[in-house]
Design a protein around this motif. Structure first.
Motif, PDB file in Angstrom:
ATOM      1  N   VAL A 129       0.837  -1.198   0.000  1.00  0.00           N
ATOM      2  CA  VAL A 129       0.000   0.000   0.000  1.00  0.00           C
ATOM      3  C   VAL A 129       0.874   1.252   0.000  1.00  0.00           C
ATOM      4  O   VAL A 129       0.578   2.237  -0.687  1.00  0.00           O
ATOM      5  N   LEU A 132       2.123   1.938  -3.426  1.00  0.00           N
ATOM      6  CA  LEU A 132       1.109   2.289  -4.412  1.00  0.00           C
ATOM      7  C   LEU A 132       1.262   3.724  -4.914  1.00  0.00           C
ATOM      8  O   LEU A 132       0.867   4.044  -6.037  1.00  0.00           O
ATOM      9  N   TRP A 136       1.669   0.683  -9.416  1.00  0.00           N
ATOM     10  CA  TRP A 136       1.284  -0.688  -9.089  1.00  0.00           C
ATOM     11  C   TRP A 136       2.436  -1.666  -9.252  1.00  0.00           C
ATOM     12  O   TRP A 136       2.513  -2.667  -8.555  1.00  0.00           O
ATOM     13  N   ALA A 139       4.485  -1.487  -6.125  1.00  0.00           N
ATOM     14  CA  ALA A 139       3.734  -2.111  -5.024  1.00  0.00           C
ATOM     15  C   ALA A 139       3.793  -3.632  -5.119  1.00  0.00           C
ATOM     16  O   ALA A 139       4.004  -4.318  -4.118  1.00  0.00           O
TER      17      ALA A 139
END
Length: 172
Positions: A129, A132, A136, A139
């Motif tokens: 998170v 992020l 993506w 992450a």
């Protein structure tokens, strides 16, 4: 009087006064407690169990009835180098077995593998998170790396626990 002699003297006082003894080590050193347990076994006690209390490791000993176990005195500690907690070669194997048993009993108190997996997966998700913000891919990479690292630590601990269990059961 050095630290080892003070520990031995405190142990011998405890052995002389009671039918049970509790050895505690704030650093959680199974090696030190194994040597002290070996000394107690020479004076008519037997190992009962070990467990963690916070960061400290505690070993509980129980008196057994033996004809050759006299009152403890600091002059009769066979198998140890004088003034230290280092076993001589003839006592090293017995101390090693005690150390393995103490470690195994202390590991049994640790949280289960499942709860650790849940905690570590939660940490990896938190990292994902946080990443992020970068995108993506970052992450996903962060989550995968953190989870792989956590799982390798868990696997190493499980392997170590199994080796200890094998050594303890082979000695019995």
């Amino acid at each position: 009087m050095n630290r080892a002699e003070r520990r031995i003297l405190a142990l011998l006082r405890q052995l002389a006064e009671r039918d049970f003894a509790v050895l505690s080590d704030l650093g959680g050193s199974p090696r030190r407690l194994a040597v002290l347990t070996y000394i107690a076994e020479q004076h008519g006690f037997r190992y009962a169990e070990a467990h963690r209390v916070g960061r400290a490791l505690q070993v509980q000993l129980i008196r057994i009835e033996r004809a050759d176990a006299g009152p403890p005195d600091s002059a009769s500690i066979p198998g140890l180098r004088p003034g230290t907690l280092r076993p001589l070669p003839e006592a090293a194997q017995a101390v090693r077995r005690l150390k393995d048993r103490i470690e195994l009993d202390a590991m049994a108190d640790d949280p289960s593998v499942r709860s650790r997996v849940v905690i570590m997966t939660g940490c990896a998700l938190f990292i994902a998170v946080c990443f992020l913000v970068s995108g993506w891919r970052a992450a996903l990479t962060g989550f995968t790396c953190a989870e792989a690292l956590f799982m390798s630590f868990l696997y190493a601990e499980v392997v170590r626990r199994r080796k200890l269990a094998r050594r303890v059961h082979a000695a019995v």
